[in-house]
Design a protein around this motif. Structure first.
Motif, PDB file in Angstrom:
ATOM      1  N   GLU A 116       6.175   3.975 -23.231  1.00 17.22           N
ATOM      2  CA  GLU A 116       5.616   5.042 -22.401  1.00 17.22           C
ATOM      3  C   GLU A 116       5.677   4.665 -20.920  1.00 17.22           C
ATOM      4  O   GLU A 116       6.109   5.458 -20.088  1.00 17.22           O
ATOM      5  CB  GLU A 116       4.184   5.338 -22.838  1.00 17.22           C
ATOM      6  N   GLU A 117       5.280   3.443 -20.580  1.00 15.53           N
ATOM      7  CA  GLU A 117       5.309   2.987 -19.186  1.00 15.53           C
ATOM      8  C   GLU A 117       6.721   3.035 -18.613  1.00 15.53           C
ATOM      9  O   GLU A 117       6.929   3.428 -17.466  1.00 15.53           O
ATOM     10  CB  GLU A 117       4.773   1.552 -19.088  1.00 15.53           C
ATOM     11  N   ALA A 118       7.707   2.637 -19.423  1.00 12.66           N
ATOM     12  CA  ALA A 118       9.091   2.582 -18.941  1.00 12.66           C
ATOM     13  C   ALA A 118       9.698   3.968 -18.738  1.00 12.66           C
ATOM     14  O   ALA A 118      10.639   4.121 -17.959  1.00 12.66           O
ATOM     15  CB  ALA A 118       9.941   1.770 -19.913  1.00 12.66           C
ATOM     16  N   LEU A 119       9.165   4.972 -19.411  1.00 11.22           N
ATOM     17  CA  LEU A 119       9.698   6.331 -19.268  1.00 11.22           C
ATOM     18  C   LEU A 119       9.258   7.001 -17.970  1.00 11.22           C
ATOM     19  O   LEU A 119       9.898   7.944 -17.502  1.00 11.22           O
ATOM     20  CB  LEU A 119       9.277   7.191 -20.459  1.00 11.22           C
ATOM     21  N   VAL A 120       8.162   6.520 -17.362  1.00 15.79           N
ATOM     22  CA  VAL A 120       7.680   7.106 -16.108  1.00 15.79           C
ATOM     23  C   VAL A 120       8.773   6.974 -15.050  1.00 15.79           C
ATOM     24  O   VAL A 120       9.338   5.908 -14.835  1.00 15.79           O
ATOM     25  CB  VAL A 120       6.372   6.426 -15.637  1.00 15.79           C
ATOM     26  N   GLY A 121       9.103   8.090 -14.421  1.00 10.36           N
ATOM     27  CA  GLY A 121      10.138   8.121 -13.387  1.00 10.36           C
ATOM     28  C   GLY A 121      11.494   8.561 -13.896  1.00 10.36           C
ATOM     29  O   GLY A 121      12.375   8.876 -13.107  1.00 10.36           O
ATOM     30  N   MET A 122      11.668   8.575 -15.232  1.00  6.82           N
ATOM     31  CA  MET A 122      12.936   9.065 -15.777  1.00  6.82           C
ATOM     32  C   MET A 122      12.937  10.591 -15.766  1.00  6.82           C
ATOM     33  O   MET A 122      11.889  11.221 -15.664  1.00  6.82           O
ATOM     34  CB  MET A 122      13.156   8.532 -17.205  1.00  6.82           C
ATOM     35  N   SER A 123      14.114  11.175 -15.888  1.00  8.28           N
ATOM     36  CA  SER A 123      14.275  12.631 -15.854  1.00  8.28           C
ATOM     37  C   SER A 123      15.055  13.099 -17.069  1.00  8.28           C
ATOM     38  O   SER A 123      15.726  12.307 -17.740  1.00  8.28           O
ATOM     39  CB  SER A 123      15.037  13.052 -14.596  1.00  8.28           C
ATOM     40  N   LYS A 124      14.997  14.416 -17.294  1.00  7.80           N
ATOM     41  CA  LYS A 124      15.754  15.030 -18.384  1.00  7.80           C
ATOM     42  C   LYS A 124      17.221  14.624 -18.284  1.00  7.80           C
ATOM     43  O   LYS A 124      17.783  14.550 -17.198  1.00  7.80           O
ATOM     44  CB  LYS A 124      15.612  16.550 -18.324  1.00  7.80           C
ATOM     45  N   ASP A 125      17.824  14.319 -19.429  1.00  7.22           N
ATOM     46  CA  ASP A 125      19.222  13.909 -19.578  1.00  7.22           C
ATOM     47  C   ASP A 125      19.495  12.483 -19.101  1.00  7.22           C
ATOM     48  O   ASP A 125      20.638  12.028 -19.166  1.00  7.22           O
ATOM     49  CB  ASP A 125      20.189  14.881 -18.893  1.00  7.22           C
ATOM     50  N   GLU A 126      18.483  11.764 -18.657  1.00  9.23           N
ATOM     51  CA  GLU A 126      18.667  10.372 -18.252  1.00  9.23           C
ATOM     52  C   GLU A 126      18.583   9.475 -19.481  1.00  9.23           C
ATOM     53  O   GLU A 126      17.779   9.703 -20.379  1.00  9.23           O
ATOM     54  CB  GLU A 126      17.591   9.980 -17.236  1.00  9.23           C
ATOM     55  N   SER A 127      19.430   8.450 -19.516  1.00 13.79           N
ATOM     56  CA  SER A 127      19.442   7.483 -20.613  1.00 13.79           C
ATOM     57  C   SER A 127      19.185   6.098 -20.056  1.00 13.79           C
ATOM     58  O   SER A 127      19.435   5.825 -18.880  1.00 13.79           O
ATOM     59  CB  SER A 127      20.800   7.479 -21.322  1.00 13.79           C
ATOM     60  N   GLY A 128      18.708   5.217 -20.920  1.00  4.18           N
ATOM     61  CA  GLY A 128      18.500   3.845 -20.494  1.00  4.18           C
ATOM     62  C   GLY A 128      18.150   2.942 -21.654  1.00  4.18           C
ATOM     63  O   GLY A 128      17.769   3.406 -22.736  1.00  4.18           O
ATOM     64  N   ASP A 129      18.310   1.648 -21.426  1.00  3.07           N
ATOM     65  CA  ASP A 129      17.896   0.626 -22.375  1.00  3.07           C
ATOM     66  C   ASP A 129      16.596   0.035 -21.862  1.00  3.07           C
ATOM     67  O   ASP A 129      16.498  -0.334 -20.682  1.00  3.07           O
ATOM     68  CB  ASP A 129      18.963  -0.463 -22.509  1.00  3.07           C
ATOM     69  N   ILE A 130      15.611  -0.038 -22.741  1.00  8.56           N
ATOM     70  CA  ILE A 130      14.270  -0.460 -22.340  1.00  8.56           C
ATOM     71  C   ILE A 130      13.820  -1.605 -23.235  1.00  8.56           C
ATOM     72  O   ILE A 130      13.715  -1.449 -24.451  1.00  8.56           O
ATOM     73  CB  ILE A 130      13.276   0.717 -22.454  1.00  8.56           C
ATOM     74  N   MET A 131      13.548  -2.761 -22.626  1.00  6.14           N
ATOM     75  CA  MET A 131      13.021  -3.913 -23.354  1.00  6.14           C
ATOM     76  C   MET A 131      11.494  -3.826 -23.334  1.00  6.14           C
ATOM     77  O   MET A 131      10.887  -3.706 -22.267  1.00  6.14           O
ATOM     78  CB  MET A 131      13.466  -5.217 -22.693  1.00  6.14           C
TER      79      MET A 131
END
Length: 173
Positions: free
Chosen positions: A49-64
């Motif tokens: 949840e913390e790592a998703l803050v600041g992301m936007s629709k259609d954005e992808s990422g790898d989160i440890m």
């Protein structure tokens, strides 16, 4: 729409592995069913949840996500030996996952570690407790939660006039 830390309804596609491993332990990729949750309500593990803050629709990422922000540290006191009579009617096998009801009525997951004719050793730890996790996520949707969703903590709960009058969430555009 950028995800903020509360009152956003977020839908993600995800895949999760133990850090450094290749085997996928959970995923909704390719199912067409996003994992939807309300930010700030504790519906997903805190580190994700913390790592998703600041992301936007259609954005992808790898989160440890470190174990302490995922399912917590492994607790050796959560391994117990119970009389086999408590498992009457259950076809026991090692690593069998069972679900029961906890003292406050919540669902409790246990894993059978071993058993004999008298006793069953069970582990109340989440199977991923003590493990760092690597998530690959794509944000599929992000919108402000309705007043009813904020109050109930449930997505789509309560009434909706269909005219956006209840859109009081705080996702930013």
């Amino acid at each position: 729409m950028t995800i903020t830390n509360e009152n956003c309804v977020v839908g993600i596609e995800y895949e999760v592995k133990e850090a450094g491993a290749t085997e996928v332990v959970d995923s909704n990729k390719g199912t067409g069913q996003p994992l939807e949750f309300i930010m700030g309500v504790g519906q997903i593990i805190p580190g994700l949840e913390e790592a998703l803050v600041g992301m936007s629709k259609d954005e992808s990422g790898d989160i440890m996500v470190p174990a302490e922000k995922a399912y917590g540290a492994r607790d050796d006191n959560a391994v117990q030996t119970l009389p086999i009579e408590q498992f009457e009617g259950v076809e026991l096998q090692d690593d069998l996952t069972l679900y029961g009801q906890g003292e406050q009525g919540q669902t409790v997951q246990v894993t059978v570690k071993s058993f004999d004719e008298k006793e069953v050793n069970v582990d109340f730890n989440h199977p991923l407790a003590g493990k760092d996790l690597m998530f690959s996520v794509t944000v599929l949707s992000a919108r402000g939660a309705t007043a009813d969703e904020i109050t109930s903590g449930q997505i789509g709960g309560g009434h909706d006039h269909g005219d956006g009058c209840c859109g009081s969430g705080t996702c930013s555009s």
